[in-house]
Scaffold this motif. Structure first.
Motif, PDB file in Angstrom:
ATOM      1  N   ASN A   1      36.450  -7.023 -27.045  1.00  0.00           N
ATOM      2  CA  ASN A   1      36.646  -6.482 -28.385  1.00  0.00           C
ATOM      3  C   ASN A   1      36.745  -4.965 -28.223  1.00  0.00           C
ATOM      4  OD1 ASN A   1      35.923  -5.270 -30.938  1.00  0.00           O
ATOM      5  ND2 ASN A   1      35.040  -7.210 -31.601  1.00  0.00           N
ATOM      6  N   ASP A   2      37.876  -4.389 -28.587  1.00  0.00           N
ATOM      7  CA  ASP A   2      38.078  -2.967 -28.295  1.00  0.00           C
ATOM      8  C   ASP A   2      37.137  -2.045 -29.076  1.00  0.00           C
ATOM      9  OD1 ASP A   2      39.291  -3.195 -30.786  1.00  0.00           O
ATOM     10  OD2 ASP A   2      41.274  -2.554 -30.111  1.00  0.00           O
ATOM     11  N   SER A   3      36.608  -2.504 -30.200  1.00  0.00           N
ATOM     12  CA  SER A   3      35.679  -1.671 -30.961  1.00  0.00           C
ATOM     13  C   SER A   3      34.348  -1.523 -30.242  1.00  0.00           C
ATOM     14  CB  SER A   3      35.470  -2.255 -32.356  1.00  0.00           C
ATOM     15  OG  SER A   3      34.507  -1.524 -33.072  1.00  0.00           O
ATOM     16  N   THR A   4      33.721  -2.637 -29.899  1.00  0.00           N
ATOM     17  CA  THR A   4      32.418  -2.574 -29.250  1.00  0.00           C
ATOM     18  C   THR A   4      32.516  -2.033 -27.828  1.00  0.00           C
ATOM     19  OG1 THR A   4      32.619  -4.877 -28.514  1.00  0.00           O
ATOM     20  CG2 THR A   4      31.487  -4.482 -30.605  1.00  0.00           C
ATOM     21  N   THR A   5      33.649  -2.275 -27.150  1.00  0.00           N
ATOM     22  CA  THR A   5      33.748  -1.942 -25.737  1.00  0.00           C
ATOM     23  C   THR A   5      34.375  -0.579 -25.486  1.00  0.00           C
ATOM     24  OG1 THR A   5      33.825  -4.271 -25.106  1.00  0.00           O
ATOM     25  CG2 THR A   5      34.715  -2.698 -23.536  1.00  0.00           C
ATOM     26  N   ILE A   6      35.478  -0.284 -26.151  1.00  0.00           N
ATOM     27  CA  ILE A   6      36.144   0.996 -25.914  1.00  0.00           C
ATOM     28  C   ILE A   6      35.468   2.120 -26.696  1.00  0.00           C
ATOM     29  CG2 ILE A   6      38.293   2.274 -26.253  1.00  0.00           C
ATOM     30  CD1 ILE A   6      39.816  -0.274 -25.524  1.00  0.00           C
ATOM     31  N   VAL A   7      35.266   1.907 -27.997  1.00  0.00           N
ATOM     32  CA  VAL A   7      34.611   2.935 -28.807  1.00  0.00           C
ATOM     33  C   VAL A   7      33.098   2.909 -28.579  1.00  0.00           C
ATOM     34  CG1 VAL A   7      34.186   3.772 -31.138  1.00  0.00           C
ATOM     35  CG2 VAL A   7      36.436   2.901 -30.532  1.00  0.00           C
ATOM     36  N   GLY A   8      32.509   1.729 -28.624  1.00  0.00           N
ATOM     37  CA  GLY A   8      31.054   1.624 -28.532  1.00  0.00           C
ATOM     38  C   GLY A   8      30.489   1.958 -27.173  1.00  0.00           C
ATOM     39  N   ARG A   9      31.204   1.579 -26.093  1.00  0.00           N
ATOM     40  CA  ARG A   9      30.660   1.764 -24.745  1.00  0.00           C
ATOM     41  C   ARG A   9      31.470   2.725 -23.886  1.00  0.00           C
ATOM     42  NH1 ARG A   9      29.087  -4.517 -23.150  1.00  0.00           N
ATOM     43  NH2 ARG A   9      27.694  -4.898 -24.917  1.00  0.00           N
ATOM     44  N   GLY A  10      32.570   3.215 -24.415  1.00  0.00           N
ATOM     45  CA  GLY A  10      33.360   4.191 -23.678  1.00  0.00           C
ATOM     46  C   GLY A  10      34.182   3.623 -22.552  1.00  0.00           C
ATOM     47  N   ALA A  11      34.502   2.322 -22.603  1.00  0.00           N
ATOM     48  CA  ALA A  11      35.342   1.730 -21.560  1.00  0.00           C
ATOM     49  C   ALA A  11      36.760   2.274 -21.665  1.00  0.00           C
ATOM     50  CB  ALA A  11      35.356   0.211 -21.689  1.00  0.00           C
TER      51      ALA A  11
END
Length: 301
Positions: free
Chosen positions: A213-223
């Motif tokens: 999920n790009d929200s939790t992973t890219i925004v939330g965790r900086g992936a």
């Protein structure tokens, strides 16, 4: 250590669904004998300017926050169109998690999604909202208003619901069933659909990616975009292998203003191409089709 059936110090259960291990009965195959169903959900969202919750890429911007507002607006002006086009090119029917405010804010985007046969899943009115702040009566009226707006615009009420910010109250499942929703896209408790019995009837929790999920992973965790694409590929490869044992469901969740950015879209496209190279073994579908297939057979918790 011996097991003591008289112990009373175990943690209390939540009571919303029962335990069922993955080793239980395998269930029925998907259409054409396929064992892995994959759907891709695209968040089309609208936020109230300066009011309520927001998804931000740049933290701590002072009001008026035109910076993060412009980033989110890019999604509905540009990113969503390109995401939808990439899914269409890959032959994956889009599932849209829809804030109904998008009907008014970006009507051209709605028309583009509709033209591609998108399924519109209720996702609240605005993504600045939270069910967790509502009373049961307020929540009941809110989820019904979303269903009514989609029914008025699309000629059919939505079968599915996904909460803004994945928020719930103790009454959410009851209120969803009472408003006619049949399946929920919020939870990842299994790799299979899980029926949940409520006081108002049954709703089916379809596997919903909390991490792919790009929200939790890219925004939330900086992936990075590449790391996220690798996650999609690895999730797919593992579940495709496991689906030889039993029918499973995989989901990918992306948002117009996150994965719709050009550099992220390129990375995501590589993952889409990897998955669709296995089209002969995979059912690329939408939640409504999964729910319709389940309705033809008995589903037990």
């Amino acid at each position: 250590m011996t097991h003591d059936d008289t112990r009373t110090d175990t943690a209390p259960g939540h009571g919303f669904w029962d335990y069922r291990p993955i080793t239980d009965a395998p269930g029925r195959d998907w259409p054409d004998g396929r064992r892995l169903a994959v759907y891709v959900a695209v968040g089309l969202e609208e936020y109230r300017f300066g009011v309520g919750a927001t998804e931000d890429i740049v933290p701590d911007v002072t009001a008026p926050d035109l910076v993060n507002t412009s980033w989110r607006d890019y999604g509905n002006r540009v990113g969503a169109f390109r995401l939808l086009e990439r899914l269409d090119r890959a032959g994956i029917p889009p599932t849209v998690l829809l804030n109904t405010a998008v009907y008014d804010a970006a009507p051209d985007l709605i028309r583009a999604a509709r033209a591609l046969g998108a399924e519109f899943v209720g996702h609240g009115i605005s993504n600045s909202d939270s069910l967790g702040a509502m009373s049961s009566a307020e929540e009941a009226a809110y989820v019904a208003a979303v269903a009514d707006r989609i029914a008025a615009e699309e000629g059919e009420a939505p079968g599915g619901w996904s909460s803004p910010w994945l928020t719930h109250t103790p009454s959410t499942l009851d209120n969803l069933v009472a408003s006619g929703y049949r399946y929920l896209l919020d939870l990842r408790l299994d790799d299979r659909p899980v029926p949940i019995t409520t006081g108002a009837g049954q709703i089916v929790a379809l596997p919903y990616a909390l991490e792919v999920n790009d929200s939790t992973t890219i925004v939330g965790r900086g992936a990075s975009a590449s790391e996220f694409a690798d996650m999609v590929v690895d999730e797919f490869d593992e579940l495709l292998e496991r689906s030889e044992e039993q029918p499973l469901v995989m989901s990918v969740v992306v948002h117009s203003f996150i994965s719709g950015a050009p550099f992220r879209l390129r990375a995501l496209d590589r993952a889409l191409q990897h998955m669709t190279a296995h089209r002969d073994r995979v059912w690329f579908t939408q939640p409504r089709a999964i729910a319709a297939h389940l309705a033809t057979t008995e589903v037990t918790a």
